[in-house]
Design an enzyme around this catalytic site. Sequence first.
Site, mmCIF file in Angstrom:
data_model
loop_
_atom_site.group_PDB
_atom_site.id
_atom_site.type_symbol
_atom_site.label_atom_id
_atom_site.label_comp_id
_atom_site.label_asym_id
_atom_site.label_seq_id
_atom_site.Cartn_x
_atom_site.Cartn_y
_atom_site.Cartn_z
ATOM 1 N N ASP A 1 0.802 -1.205 0.050
ATOM 2 C CA ASP A 1 -0.020 -0.104 0.104
ATOM 3 C C ASP A 1 0.854 0.940 -0.079
ATOM 4 O O ASP A 1 1.540 1.376 0.915
ATOM 5 C CB ASP A 1 -0.987 -0.157 1.288
ATOM 6 C CG ASP A 1 -1.785 1.109 1.549
ATOM 7 O OD1 ASP A 1 -1.527 2.179 0.774
ATOM 8 O OD2 ASP A 1 -2.725 1.125 2.164
ATOM 9 N N VAL A 2 0.857 1.899 -1.249
ATOM 10 C CA VAL A 2 1.623 3.157 -1.313
ATOM 11 C C VAL A 2 1.620 4.303 -0.149
ATOM 12 O O VAL A 2 2.371 5.033 -0.200
ATOM 13 C CB VAL A 2 1.797 3.698 -2.524
ATOM 14 C CG1 VAL A 2 2.477 2.825 -3.671
ATOM 15 C CG2 VAL A 2 0.406 4.397 -2.940
ATOM 16 N N ASN B 1 2.926 4.561 -10.485
ATOM 17 C CA ASN B 1 1.827 4.410 -11.427
ATOM 18 C C ASN B 1 0.456 4.140 -10.345
ATOM 19 O O ASN B 1 -0.660 3.715 -10.960
ATOM 20 C CB ASN B 1 1.914 3.178 -12.406
ATOM 21 C CG ASN B 1 0.778 3.079 -13.420
ATOM 22 O OD1 ASN B 1 0.342 4.228 -14.065
ATOM 23 N ND2 ASN B 1 0.253 2.019 -13.789
ATOM 24 N N TYR C 1 -8.558 14.768 -7.614
ATOM 25 C CA TYR C 1 -7.838 14.121 -8.621
ATOM 26 C C TYR C 1 -6.848 15.054 -9.386
ATOM 27 O O TYR C 1 -5.651 14.913 -9.619
ATOM 28 C CB TYR C 1 -8.216 13.212 -9.647
ATOM 29 C CG TYR C 1 -7.677 12.186 -10.569
ATOM 30 C CD1 TYR C 1 -7.172 11.154 -10.514
ATOM 31 C CD2 TYR C 1 -7.434 13.025 -11.757
ATOM 32 C CE1 TYR C 1 -6.566 10.534 -11.396
ATOM 33 C CE2 TYR C 1 -6.659 12.095 -12.848
ATOM 34 C CZ TYR C 1 -6.195 10.862 -12.420
ATOM 35 O OH TYR C 1 -5.223 10.163 -13.474
ATOM 36 N N LYS D 1 -2.927 15.311 -9.474
ATOM 37 C CA LYS D 1 -1.963 15.068 -10.412
ATOM 38 C C LYS D 1 -1.249 16.367 -10.945
ATOM 39 O O LYS D 1 -0.050 16.219 -11.368
ATOM 40 C CB LYS D 1 -2.721 14.477 -11.581
ATOM 41 C CG LYS D 1 -3.366 13.170 -11.573
ATOM 42 C CD LYS D 1 -2.338 12.035 -11.189
ATOM 43 C CE LYS D 1 -2.734 10.960 -11.265
ATOM 44 N NZ LYS D 1 -1.839 9.763 -11.308
#
Length: 231
Positions: free
Chosen positions: A42-43, A69, A136, A140
């Site tokens: 889990d990043v 990613n 989001y 990003k």
Amino acid sequence: MAEALAGAGARVVVAARRRSNLEEVAARIGAAGGEAVAVECDVTDEAAVERLVEAAMDAFGGIDVLVNNAGTSDPRPAEDEPYELFQHIVDVNLNGVFLCTKACARRMLAVGSGSIVNVASILGIVGAGQVPQASYTASKGAVVNLTRELSAQWARRGIRVNAILPGWFPSEMTAEMFADDSGLQWIRRKTPMGRAGDPEELVGALLFLASDASSYVTGASLAVDGGWTAV
């Protein structure tokens, strides 16, 4: 992406939360004659990320390339987006990139070389608008500028940091839109090339940025979007 890198000769560590998916990818790489190790991670968990990096070091003795990613989204109008959801999406899309990058960069800096490829999004440089997703786009956009900052910090220490900005591609995250004809028509109408991307069309950008073919490229954000951000 993992299979493309393996096909180019890399020994690959694939990481995600679902072991069954990882083992499937690793098996395909092995069947094609490559080497792959699957590690659950889990990043957003710094300890888990450190275990992932140690597993890569144990398996292959070093880390030459990192591809960030992991990502998630949950489109909805900003006025209806719970703060907890905003935090979660930023945690995965931005903080996860930072944790993985920091852990790998320590090993890369020790040997004076490495390439980091962040998978951002065209929605990191333009708004989403008709598919509203404040968290989001914010995350990003932050990844795009984190890419610039880290490239500047490490350029003289042997690490290159670049980003790929995909446009609209079929994926687990976009499955609902691609299953709806009106969604597909919207993508076709808005994209100058008149179609969505094929996942294979990300491979060239990935291999370019990951390899010495881009040895004088750092801090770049390469849009692979059929012309979406050109108009």
